[in-house]
Design a protein around this motif. Structure first.
Motif, PDB file in Angstrom:
ATOM      1  N   PRO A 152       0.096  -1.297  -0.275  1.00 45.05           N
ATOM      2  CA  PRO A 152       0.231  -0.164   0.035  1.00 45.05           C
ATOM      3  C   PRO A 152       1.041   0.702   0.376  1.00 45.05           C
ATOM      4  CG  PRO A 152      -0.458  -1.576   1.481  1.00 45.05           C
ATOM      5  CD  PRO A 152       0.559  -2.032   1.246  1.00 45.05           C
ATOM      6  N   LEU A 153       0.526   2.364  -0.277  1.00 45.78           N
ATOM      7  CA  LEU A 153       1.425   3.595  -0.930  1.00 45.78           C
ATOM      8  C   LEU A 153       0.716   4.796  -0.470  1.00 45.78           C
ATOM      9  CD1 LEU A 153       2.948   4.124  -4.637  1.00 45.78           C
ATOM     10  CD2 LEU A 153       4.146   3.780  -2.323  1.00 45.78           C
ATOM     11  N   ARG A 154      -0.654   5.191  -0.412  1.00 41.07           N
ATOM     12  CA  ARG A 154      -1.085   5.706   0.715  1.00 41.07           C
ATOM     13  C   ARG A 154      -3.050   6.140  -0.394  1.00 41.07           C
ATOM     14  NH1 ARG A 154       2.330   9.123  -2.579  1.00 41.07           N
ATOM     15  NH2 ARG A 154       3.609   8.499  -1.250  1.00 41.07           N
ATOM     16  N   THR A 155      -4.145   7.131   0.210  1.00 43.27           N
ATOM     17  CA  THR A 155      -4.790   6.769  -0.227  1.00 43.27           C
ATOM     18  C   THR A 155      -5.145   8.730  -0.598  1.00 43.27           C
ATOM     19  OG1 THR A 155      -6.155   5.254   1.303  1.00 43.27           O
ATOM     20  CG2 THR A 155      -7.123   7.101   0.187  1.00 43.27           C
ATOM     21  N   LEU A 156      -6.081   9.111  -2.065  1.00 38.74           N
ATOM     22  CA  LEU A 156      -5.951  10.557  -2.615  1.00 38.74           C
ATOM     23  C   LEU A 156      -7.291  10.943  -1.851  1.00 38.74           C
ATOM     24  CD1 LEU A 156      -4.394   9.624  -6.394  1.00 38.74           C
ATOM     25  CD2 LEU A 156      -2.804  10.277  -4.467  1.00 38.74           C
ATOM     26  N   SER A 157      -7.000  11.784  -0.897  1.00 37.29           N
ATOM     27  CA  SER A 157      -8.412  12.577  -0.831  1.00 37.29           C
ATOM     28  C   SER A 157      -8.877  12.944  -2.104  1.00 37.29           C
ATOM     29  CB  SER A 157      -8.264  13.241   0.288  1.00 37.29           C
ATOM     30  OG  SER A 157      -8.222  12.011   1.240  1.00 37.29           O
ATOM     31  N   ALA A 158      -8.266  13.383  -3.107  1.00 36.51           N
ATOM     32  CA  ALA A 158      -8.666  14.584  -3.761  1.00 36.51           C
ATOM     33  C   ALA A 158      -9.403  13.960  -4.810  1.00 36.51           C
ATOM     34  CB  ALA A 158      -7.071  15.261  -4.850  1.00 36.51           C
ATOM     35  N   GLU A 159      -9.944  15.036  -6.062  1.00 37.57           N
ATOM     36  CA  GLU A 159     -11.315  14.782  -6.585  1.00 37.57           C
ATOM     37  C   GLU A 159     -10.312  15.717  -7.755  1.00 37.57           C
ATOM     38  OE1 GLU A 159     -15.354  14.783  -5.267  1.00 37.57           O
ATOM     39  OE2 GLU A 159     -14.622  15.271  -3.214  1.00 37.57           O
ATOM     40  N   GLY A 160     -10.944  14.575  -8.811  1.00 36.79           N
ATOM     41  CA  GLY A 160     -11.285  15.765 -10.184  1.00 36.79           C
ATOM     42  C   GLY A 160     -10.291  16.032 -11.642  1.00 36.79           C
ATOM     43  N   ASP A 161      -9.332  16.537 -11.761  1.00 39.97           N
ATOM     44  CA  ASP A 161      -8.764  17.706 -11.965  1.00 39.97           C
ATOM     45  C   ASP A 161      -6.623  16.737 -10.684  1.00 39.97           C
ATOM     46  OD1 ASP A 161      -9.042  17.732 -14.450  1.00 39.97           O
ATOM     47  OD2 ASP A 161      -9.221  19.605 -14.546  1.00 39.97           O
ATOM     48  N   ALA A 162      -7.544  17.547  -9.329  1.00 38.91           N
ATOM     49  CA  ALA A 162      -6.128  17.479  -8.108  1.00 38.91           C
ATOM     50  C   ALA A 162      -6.589  15.665  -8.032  1.00 38.91           C
ATOM     51  CB  ALA A 162      -6.757  17.709  -6.784  1.00 38.91           C
ATOM     52  N   ARG A 163      -7.252  15.214  -8.418  1.00 39.46           N
ATOM     53  CA  ARG A 163      -6.496  13.258  -8.162  1.00 39.46           C
ATOM     54  C   ARG A 163      -5.897  13.545  -9.111  1.00 39.46           C
ATOM     55  NH1 ARG A 163     -10.814   9.209  -7.592  1.00 39.46           N
ATOM     56  NH2 ARG A 163     -12.452  11.246  -8.248  1.00 39.46           N
ATOM     57  N   PHE A 164      -6.348  13.514 -10.510  1.00 42.82           N
ATOM     58  CA  PHE A 164      -4.903  13.091 -11.484  1.00 42.82           C
ATOM     59  C   PHE A 164      -3.700  14.128 -11.398  1.00 42.82           C
ATOM     60  CE2 PHE A 164      -8.826  11.655 -14.089  1.00 42.82           C
ATOM     61  CZ  PHE A 164      -8.961  10.535 -13.869  1.00 42.82           C
ATOM     62  N   ASP A 165      -4.229  14.852 -10.849  1.00 38.90           N
ATOM     63  CA  ASP A 165      -2.364  16.033 -10.788  1.00 38.90           C
ATOM     64  C   ASP A 165      -1.546  14.985  -9.500  1.00 38.90           C
ATOM     65  OD1 ASP A 165      -3.332  17.655 -12.216  1.00 38.90           O
ATOM     66  OD2 ASP A 165      -3.754  19.510 -10.680  1.00 38.90           O
ATOM     67  N   ALA A 184     -10.720   4.545 -15.474  1.00 39.05           N
ATOM     68  CA  ALA A 184      -9.780   3.326 -15.959  1.00 39.05           C
ATOM     69  C   ALA A 184      -9.052   3.551 -17.348  1.00 39.05           C
ATOM     70  CB  ALA A 184      -9.706   2.115 -16.348  1.00 39.05           C
ATOM     71  N   ARG A 185     -10.771   4.663 -18.556  1.00 40.42           N
ATOM     72  CA  ARG A 185      -9.898   4.706 -19.402  1.00 40.42           C
ATOM     73  C   ARG A 185      -9.616   6.643 -19.415  1.00 40.42           C
ATOM     74  NH1 ARG A 185     -15.413   3.003 -19.922  1.00 40.42           N
ATOM     75  NH2 ARG A 185     -16.001   5.455 -19.939  1.00 40.42           N
ATOM     76  N   GLN A 186     -10.151   7.238 -18.327  1.00 40.32           N
ATOM     77  CA  GLN A 186      -8.975   8.222 -18.287  1.00 40.32           C
ATOM     78  C   GLN A 186      -7.703   8.249 -18.007  1.00 40.32           C
ATOM     79  OE1 GLN A 186     -12.112   9.938 -15.378  1.00 40.32           O
ATOM     80  NE2 GLN A 186     -12.694  11.247 -16.390  1.00 40.32           N
ATOM     81  N   LEU A 187      -7.042   7.325 -16.573  1.00 44.47           N
ATOM     82  CA  LEU A 187      -5.678   6.755 -16.887  1.00 44.47           C
ATOM     83  C   LEU A 187      -5.321   6.647 -17.994  1.00 44.47           C
ATOM     84  CD1 LEU A 187      -6.031   4.845 -13.374  1.00 44.47           C
ATOM     85  CD2 LEU A 187      -5.430   7.431 -13.859  1.00 44.47           C
ATOM     86  N   HIS A 188      -5.863   5.833 -18.802  1.00 41.03           N
ATOM     87  CA  HIS A 188      -5.375   5.472 -20.369  1.00 41.03           C
ATOM     88  C   HIS A 188      -4.584   6.705 -21.665  1.00 41.03           C
ATOM     89  CE1 HIS A 188      -3.945   3.280 -23.386  1.00 41.03           C
ATOM     90  NE2 HIS A 188      -4.710   3.465 -24.124  1.00 41.03           N
ATOM     91  N   GLY A 189      -6.016   7.422 -21.330  1.00 42.36           N
ATOM     92  CA  GLY A 189      -5.957   8.789 -21.936  1.00 42.36           C
ATOM     93  C   GLY A 189      -4.818   9.796 -21.945  1.00 42.36           C
ATOM     94  N   ARG A 190      -4.756   9.759 -20.146  1.00 43.45           N
ATOM     95  CA  ARG A 190      -3.988  10.685 -19.677  1.00 43.45           C
ATOM     96  C   ARG A 190      -2.056  10.038 -19.607  1.00 43.45           C
ATOM     97  NH1 ARG A 190      -5.865  15.414 -15.935  1.00 43.45           N
ATOM     98  NH2 ARG A 190      -8.554  15.096 -16.584  1.00 43.45           N
TER      99      ARG A 190
END
Length: 136
Positions: free
Chosen positions: A38-51, A88-94
């Protein structure tokens, strides 16, 4: 005669994500040891999550990503199934990395049963180890 594969070809890092609307657990592992941490949990949403994910991708340089996709106990899809598949599709696209989906039914329940302090990140590690088992 072909050269033998070097250990560099055997060792690939992967990042796994236990996607949630509010929190996304993250774990890392590699194809050599076939274990996950385990690394960590991201509490961000939207663009902040992808950042935040972009920083992890830059740090860990994964060869592929794994996303847990939830289903009902009978295997039927529901709203969160589609949300995780979209993620999953967004991760692939980004990030232009291969993204593998694994069935994540009960991963958080299993993480809690094991006494995980960060259940989301622990669930991501469980997902990644499941991916390693399924792709032996």
């Amino acid at each position: 005669m072909p050269e033998p594969a070097s250990s560099a070809h055997l060792l690939q890092t992967l990042l796994a994500f236990d996607f949630g609307l509010k929190r996304t657990g993250v774990a890392t592992g590699n194809t050599l040891t076939r274990t996950a941490q385990p690394l960590r949990t991201l509490s961000a949403e939207g663009d902040a999550r992808f950042d935040a994910i972009a920083r992890l991708v830059a740090e860990w340089q994964p060869a592929a990503l794994v996303v847990g996709v939830p289903f009902h106990p009978d295997g039927a899809a529901h709203d969160n199934t589609r949300r995780a598949q979209r993620f999953a599709r967004q991760l692939h696209g980004r990030f232009r990395l291969p993204v593998h989906e694994v069935d994540e039914r009960y991963s958080t329940t299993e993480a809690l049963a094991e006494g995980a302090r960060d259940a989301d990140a622990a669930a991501a590690a469980i997902l990644l180890e499941q991916y390693f088992r399924e792709h032996a």
